[in-house]
Design a protein around this motif. Structure first.
Motif, short mmCIF file in Angstrom:
data_model
loop_
_atom_site.label_atom_id
_atom_site.label_comp_id
_atom_site.label_asym_id
_atom_site.label_seq_id
_atom_site.Cartn_x
_atom_site.Cartn_y
_atom_site.Cartn_z
N MET A 96 -31.57 29.27 -32.74
CA MET A 96 -32.03 27.94 -32.35
C MET A 96 -32.33 27.09 -33.60
N ILE B 192 -34.35 23.73 -34.68
CA ILE B 192 -35.32 22.71 -34.27
C ILE B 192 -35.19 21.56 -35.25
N THR B 193 -34.91 20.37 -34.73
CA THR B 193 -34.74 19.22 -35.62
C THR B 193 -35.94 18.30 -35.55
N ASN C 231 -28.49 16.09 -30.82
CA ASN C 231 -28.92 16.55 -29.49
C ASN C 231 -27.97 17.57 -28.87
N VAL D 218 -40.89 25.18 -27.35
CA VAL D 218 -39.56 25.81 -27.59
C VAL D 218 -39.46 27.22 -26.98
N THR E 182 -28.91 20.92 -31.25
CA THR E 182 -30.26 21.34 -31.64
C THR E 182 -31.31 20.88 -30.62
N GLU E 183 -32.52 21.44 -30.81
CA GLU E 183 -33.67 20.97 -30.04
C GLU E 183 -34.37 19.93 -30.91
N SER E 184 -34.33 18.66 -30.48
CA SER E 184 -34.83 17.58 -31.34
C SER E 184 -36.23 17.14 -30.93
N PHE E 185 -37.07 16.91 -31.94
CA PHE E 185 -38.45 16.47 -31.73
C PHE E 185 -38.70 15.21 -32.55
N ILE F 10 -45.17 21.79 -30.96
CA ILE F 10 -43.72 22.04 -30.92
C ILE F 10 -43.48 23.49 -30.48
N LYS G 268 -35.07 14.94 -27.72
CA LYS G 268 -35.37 15.62 -26.45
C LYS G 268 -36.87 15.63 -26.16
N PHE G 269 -37.68 15.70 -27.22
CA PHE G 269 -39.14 15.73 -27.06
C PHE G 269 -39.78 14.73 -28.02
#
Ligand code: S3P
Length: 169
Positions: free
Chosen positions: A1, A3-4, A92, A169, A95-98, A165, A148-149
């Motif tokens: 994974m 995380i961005t 997006n 996740v 990755t899982e973007s924050f 965060i 995404k978040f």
């Protein structure tokens, strides 16, 4: 994974990346650092010698290279990365973007002592910084809010932001 971390200059991306990488045992991938290494110049030197358009092309190319070669990590972006080309769609997809959201007041406090290191604000009079950030943030929020978040960071330390965060996740 992967995380961005997305957000304006001074929103705490690098600090949060550090804390999060320790908590999750994932390595930090810092986009500005990679661009700097590749070009053998600091980011202010790239802006001064090659210009912003060259920097944005390097940013896009390096983002693609990093996402093609890593499957895990904490990716810390530059403040402008989501706002050029189709970078945010790429981010997006892979990755899982924050989005680390910070108010204009928080950003002014954090950035006023480091204006000389940031090519986009280095030329400003310090008294013009709040208005500049407010306008710039208004334009950029369209892109940042595609993450995404969203995590609101005002009044929180990097540890607290990293924990929020981590919980998602
Ligand atoms: C930029 C932010 C910087 C760096 C460059 C451009 C921007 O990164 O990529 O100076 O357009 O907001 P940080 O957000 O890490 O300061």
């Amino acid at each position: 994974m992967i995380i961005t971390l997305v957000g304006y200059m001074g929103s705490g991306k690098s600090h949060v990346a550090k804390v999060l990488s320790q908590k999750l045992q994932l390595k930090i991938i810092d986009l500005d650092r990679e661009i700097s290494l590749k070009n053998k110049m600091t980011i202010p030197e790239i802006f001064a010698k090659k210009g912003e358009i060259y920097f944005r092309k390097q940013e896009r190319e390096t983002l693609h290279q990093l996402l093609n070669t890593h499957s895990a990590g904490i990716l810390s972006l530059g403040g402008g990365t989501p706002c050029f080309y189709d970078n945010m769609e790429t981010i997006n997809q892979l990755t899982e973007s924050f989005f680390l959201r910070a108010s204009v007041g928080t950003l002014v406090t954090r950035l006023s002592s480091q204006m000389d290191k940031r090519p986009l604000i280095a030329h400003l009079n310090p008294e013009d910084l709040p208005e500049f950030i407010a306008k710039h943030l208004f334009e950029r929020n369209v892109y940042y809010s595609k993450a995404k978040f969203t995590i609101t960071t005002d009044g929180k330390n990097p540890e607290q932001v990293a924990d929020e965060i981590w919980a998602l996740v």
